[in-house]
Design a protein around this motif. Structure first.
Motif, PDB file in Angstrom:
ATOM      1  N   ALA A   1     -11.430  -8.922  11.239  1.00 15.59           N
ATOM      2  CA  ALA A   1     -10.548  -9.442  10.192  1.00 15.59           C
ATOM      3  C   ALA A   1     -10.009 -10.829  10.545  1.00 15.59           C
ATOM      4  O   ALA A   1      -9.901 -11.701   9.679  1.00 15.59           O
ATOM      5  N   VAL A   2      -9.693 -11.049  11.827  1.00 14.64           N
ATOM      6  CA  VAL A   2      -9.070 -12.308  12.241  1.00 14.64           C
ATOM      7  C   VAL A   2     -10.103 -13.398  12.499  1.00 14.64           C
ATOM      8  O   VAL A   2      -9.930 -14.552  12.066  1.00 14.64           O
ATOM      9  N   PHE A   3     -11.186 -13.055  13.188  1.00 15.60           N
ATOM     10  CA  PHE A   3     -12.150 -14.064  13.619  1.00 15.60           C
ATOM     11  C   PHE A   3     -13.466 -14.037  12.836  1.00 15.60           C
ATOM     12  O   PHE A   3     -14.315 -14.903  13.024  1.00 15.60           O
ATOM     13  N   GLY A   4     -13.637 -13.020  11.984  1.00 19.37           N
ATOM     14  CA  GLY A   4     -14.805 -12.994  11.114  1.00 19.37           C
ATOM     15  C   GLY A   4     -16.054 -12.396  11.710  1.00 19.37           C
ATOM     16  O   GLY A   4     -17.122 -12.439  11.078  1.00 19.37           O
ATOM     17  N   HIS A   5     -15.966 -11.807  12.916  1.00 21.26           N
ATOM     18  CA  HIS A   5     -17.155 -11.205  13.508  1.00 21.26           C
ATOM     19  C   HIS A   5     -16.750 -10.154  14.537  1.00 21.26           C
ATOM     20  O   HIS A   5     -15.647 -10.186  15.087  1.00 21.26           O
ATOM     21  N   ASP A   6     -17.662  -9.231  14.804  1.00 24.47           N
ATOM     22  CA  ASP A   6     -17.450  -8.193  15.805  1.00 24.47           C
ATOM     23  C   ASP A   6     -17.381  -8.861  17.180  1.00 24.47           C
ATOM     24  O   ASP A   6     -18.228  -9.695  17.506  1.00 24.47           O
ATOM     25  N   PRO A   7     -16.378  -8.514  17.997  1.00 21.51           N
ATOM     26  CA  PRO A   7     -16.237  -9.189  19.296  1.00 21.51           C
ATOM     27  C   PRO A   7     -17.246  -8.746  20.351  1.00 21.51           C
ATOM     28  O   PRO A   7     -17.360  -9.369  21.409  1.00 21.51           O
ATOM     29  N   ARG A   8     -18.003  -7.691  20.075  1.00 22.12           N
ATOM     30  CA  ARG A   8     -18.860  -7.107  21.100  1.00 22.12           C
ATOM     31  C   ARG A   8     -20.203  -7.829  21.236  1.00 22.12           C
ATOM     32  O   ARG A   8     -20.857  -8.154  20.245  1.00 22.12           O
ATOM     33  N   ILE A   9     -20.584  -8.057  22.480  1.00 25.38           N
ATOM     34  CA  ILE A   9     -21.916  -8.555  22.815  1.00 25.38           C
ATOM     35  C   ILE A   9     -22.548  -7.508  23.721  1.00 25.38           C
ATOM     36  O   ILE A   9     -22.028  -7.202  24.796  1.00 25.38           O
ATOM     37  N   TYR A  10     -23.657  -6.949  23.299  1.00 24.38           N
ATOM     38  CA  TYR A  10     -24.267  -5.828  23.999  1.00 24.38           C
ATOM     39  C   TYR A  10     -25.286  -6.292  25.046  1.00 24.38           C
ATOM     40  O   TYR A  10     -25.772  -7.422  25.015  1.00 24.38           O
ATOM     41  N   GLN A  11     -25.586  -5.379  25.958  1.00 19.60           N
ATOM     42  CA  GLN A  11     -26.577  -5.600  27.015  1.00 19.60           C
ATOM     43  C   GLN A  11     -26.323  -6.909  27.744  1.00 19.60           C
ATOM     44  O   GLN A  11     -27.234  -7.705  28.001  1.00 19.60           O
ATOM     45  N   THR A  12     -25.062  -7.108  28.125  1.00 19.89           N
ATOM     46  CA  THR A  12     -24.646  -8.361  28.774  1.00 19.89           C
ATOM     47  C   THR A  12     -23.604  -8.064  29.836  1.00 19.89           C
ATOM     48  O   THR A  12     -22.749  -7.202  29.651  1.00 19.89           O
ATOM     49  N   THR A  13     -23.686  -8.785  30.934  1.00 22.47           N
ATOM     50  CA  THR A  13     -22.650  -8.679  31.969  1.00 22.47           C
ATOM     51  C   THR A  13     -22.394 -10.047  32.573  1.00 22.47           C
ATOM     52  O   THR A  13     -23.065 -11.024  32.235  1.00 22.47           O
ATOM     53  N   VAL A  14     -21.420 -10.104  33.468  1.00 23.52           N
ATOM     54  CA  VAL A  14     -21.038 -11.375  34.101  1.00 23.52           C
ATOM     55  C   VAL A  14     -21.808 -11.547  35.406  1.00 23.52           C
ATOM     56  O   VAL A  14     -21.852 -10.643  36.242  1.00 23.52           O
ATOM     57  N   LYS A  15     -22.402 -12.720  35.566  1.00 20.46           N
ATOM     58  CA  LYS A  15     -23.105 -13.044  36.797  1.00 20.46           C
ATOM     59  C   LYS A  15     -22.273 -13.938  37.704  1.00 20.46           C
ATOM     60  O   LYS A  15     -22.398 -13.905  38.926  1.00 20.46           O
ATOM     61  N   GLU A  16     -21.397 -14.755  37.092  1.00 19.04           N
ATOM     62  CA  GLU A  16     -20.563 -15.662  37.882  1.00 19.04           C
ATOM     63  C   GLU A  16     -19.315 -16.044  37.088  1.00 19.04           C
ATOM     64  O   GLU A  16     -19.379 -16.246  35.880  1.00 19.04           O
ATOM     65  N   PHE A  17     -18.184 -16.126  37.790  1.00 19.16           N
ATOM     66  CA  PHE A  17     -16.955 -16.646  37.199  1.00 19.16           C
ATOM     67  C   PHE A  17     -16.837 -18.126  37.579  1.00 19.16           C
ATOM     68  O   PHE A  17     -17.035 -18.486  38.747  1.00 19.16           O
ATOM     69  N   LEU A  18     -16.514 -18.949  36.607  1.00 18.61           N
ATOM     70  CA  LEU A  18     -16.397 -20.387  36.843  1.00 18.61           C
ATOM     71  C   LEU A  18     -14.934 -20.783  36.924  1.00 18.61           C
ATOM     72  O   LEU A  18     -14.104 -20.263  36.180  1.00 18.61           O
ATOM     73  N   LYS A  19     -14.614 -21.687  37.843  1.00 16.65           N
ATOM     74  CA  LYS A  19     -13.232 -22.139  37.996  1.00 16.65           C
ATOM     75  C   LYS A  19     -13.174 -23.655  38.132  1.00 16.65           C
ATOM     76  O   LYS A  19     -14.128 -24.295  38.570  1.00 16.65           O
ATOM     77  N   ASP A  20     -12.024 -24.212  37.745  1.00 19.69           N
ATOM     78  CA  ASP A  20     -11.843 -25.655  37.843  1.00 19.69           C
ATOM     79  C   ASP A  20     -11.385 -26.027  39.255  1.00 19.69           C
ATOM     80  O   ASP A  20     -11.286 -25.176  40.143  1.00 19.69           O
ATOM     81  N   LYS A  21     -11.072 -27.313  39.468  1.00 16.96           N
ATOM     82  CA  LYS A  21     -10.723 -27.798  40.807  1.00 16.96           C
ATOM     83  C   LYS A  21      -9.423 -27.194  41.333  1.00 16.96           C
ATOM     84  O   LYS A  21      -9.164 -27.206  42.537  1.00 16.96           O
ATOM     85  N   ASN A  22      -8.611 -26.635  40.405  1.00 13.20           N
ATOM     86  CA  ASN A  22      -7.356 -25.998  40.810  1.00 13.20           C
ATOM     87  C   ASN A  22      -7.492 -24.491  41.012  1.00 13.20           C
ATOM     88  O   ASN A  22      -6.505 -23.801  41.254  1.00 13.20           O
TER      89      ASN A  22
END
Length: 497
Positions: free
Chosen positions: A356-377
């Protein structure tokens, strides 16, 4: 059977949900119950089956079919139809200590196994249960009923979630003196701080706890057994100890960049929001805020959905939910027949709100995280995802989700919530009492029993069976109570089912 043709004459009508864009303005429950008259019509839809699968609670293909509490569903559906609300409450309470909780948060295993639902829409068992218990409070049927005789036996229950509360309730009815220890500042365990307020408003818990106090149960909050209080002290002061402290050891995501600032476990995120809401209506700012942030939730289950709904209420800029498994089918597959639990696509309240708020289902299937990215801080600024595909091991036949080579993608994120489930009991609790653990790091007992490897120490609920449903916790609480009662008195008349 009050209305033999009711299931043919009346359509299913459930409690109406407030529209998503309206309900996200607050953290209140958002279902509007039917009137008693309309609820009675829904009771008429029950077929009073010769074999009521709704109350079976049996295991079929590794999944539970029907209610694990063996609620007498056809009986109280008929009593609702005929307007005998007091007797309906009496029948409901024979098997369920806390219908005020289950009628709000249970996934309704009873309805999934309803014979009527095999052909058309199932009976509104969950809504009928809600009507019964709320009417009972209104009419005074649910008032405190302290035991008339005390046995002189003392029991300590560690943990005030549904298993601990059920065990305490049953043993107190038997006349034993029960003290419940809770490490948080409020009673309820995950009912209080794991389930968001919009699914279970916390006054509902407080109302029941007030009744239990009036019936003679003692609650000690803000006390962490194993740290604040030694187990040896409890074993000396009490005749029996029940561990019902949950499976609160969250499963982590081991990936490069995990130390980035802005990554939290879902249970910490949800707890902080609820505590701040109760303490100050979020005015103290002592919670993990998703306001204005690009939120990514790792986990597609109920907890992940709760994080979606909570993030939207905070005012997040976007929300994405990563699910490792493939998208479930819209309808039952041929290899998933009734009365098995239906392995079909479920769009829950959080996902409805995201659409309702963003216009699409928030789910992405068959997906996982391989790496977290961070800034210089060291702050989280994004992540690398990878697609997964199911592959069967030729030797074992086991299917696992494996990475698809070259499918990596970058995604912006400044708040990640890990909702990947729980691994078992927290080690310090097990170490404090010296109880054995099984291969899944749950407290070990003999099959079908609840006494641990330490004499007079019992275990029930998630700490015993692993992460599970509220109805299973209540059932284990009832069963451990009976076993404890038998060990103290030599017999027990406490009902389990």
């Amino acid at each position: 059977m009050g209305k033999p043709t009711g299931f043919m004459e009346y359509d299913r009508e459930d409690a109406r949900a407030i529209e998503p864009k309206e309900r996200i303005k607050n953290f209140n429950e958002f279902h509007i119950p039917l009137s008693k008259e309309r609820q009675q019509i829904q009771g008429a839809r029950c077929m009073n089956c010769g074999v009521p699968f709704c109350q079976a609670g049996m295991n079929i293909m590794g999944m539970t079919s029907g209610c694990p509490l063996h609620n007498l569903v056809p009986e109280w559906n008929d009593l609702v139809y005929t307007g005998n609300w007091e007797q309906a409450y009496n029948r409901l309470k024979k098997t369920n200590n806390f219908p005020e909780f289950t009628s709000r948060v249970c996934p309704a295993l009873c309805e999934a196994a309803c014979t009527c639902g095999h052909w058309e829409d199932p009976v509104t068992c969950k809504a009928n249960e809600h009507g019964i218990i709320e009417n009972a409070y209104e009419q005074g049927y649910a008032a405190a009923k302290p035991p008339k005789v005390r046995t002189g036996k003392k029991i300590a229950v560690i943990g005030s979630g549904p298993a601990g509360l059920a065990a305490a309730d049953q043993l107190n009815k038997r006349g034993h003196s029960v003290t419940v220890y809770e490490r948080d500042d409020r009673v309820g365990g995950l009912l209080m701080y794991g389930i968001p307020n919009m699914k279970l408003e916390k006054w509902v818990i407080d109302r029941k706890v007030a009744v239990m106090k009036e019936e003679g149960i003692t609650f000690v909050t803000g006390t962490n057994v194993g740290k604040d209080v030694k187990s040896s002290k409890l074993l000396k002061e009490y005749d029996r100890v029940i561990l019902a402290c949950g499976a609160k050891n969250p499963r982590d995501i081991k990936a490069p960049g995990r130390d980035a600032k802005g990554i939290y476990f879902a249970v910490d995120f949800l707890k902080a929001t609820t505590k701040s809401l109760l303490d100050s209506e979020l005015k103290d700012g002592s919670y993990i805020s998703a306001k204005g942030k690009k939120v990514v939730i790792i986990g597609g289950g109920d907890t992940g959905n709760d994080c979606v709904g909570t993030s939207i209420r905070h005012g997040c800029a976007s929300v994405t939910q990563l699910e490792m498994m493939p998208q479930a089918p819209a309808k039952r597959a041929e290899n998933n027949p009734w009365p098995e639990w239906p392995k079909v696509l479920k769009t829950d309240y959080g996902q409805e709100e995201a659409i309702a708020v963003f216009g699409h289902d928030p789910r992405i299937y068959q997906t996982t995280v391989k790496e977290f990215l961070k800034d210089k801080n060291g702050n989280l600024c994004g992540l690398v995802t990878v697609k997964l595909e199911p592959k069967r091991d030729e030797k074992t036949g086991r299917v696992t989700m494996t990475e698809v080579a070259g499918s990596e993608q970058k995604m912006e994120a400044d708040l990640v919530l890990i909702a990947a489930g729980f691994l078992g009991t927290e080690k310090y609790v097990a170490d404090a009492f010296g109880v054995d653990l099984n291969g899944r790091t749950n407290v070990a007992t003999a099959e079908g029993a609840y006494e641990t490897s330490v004499k007079n120490v019992f275990a029930a609920g998630d700490v015993h069976r692993g992460q599970s449903l509220v109805v299973w916790a209540i059932r284990e609480g009832r069963e451990v109570a009976r076993e404890v009662d038998e060990s103290l008195m030599g017999y027990s008349y406490l009902e389990v089912q």
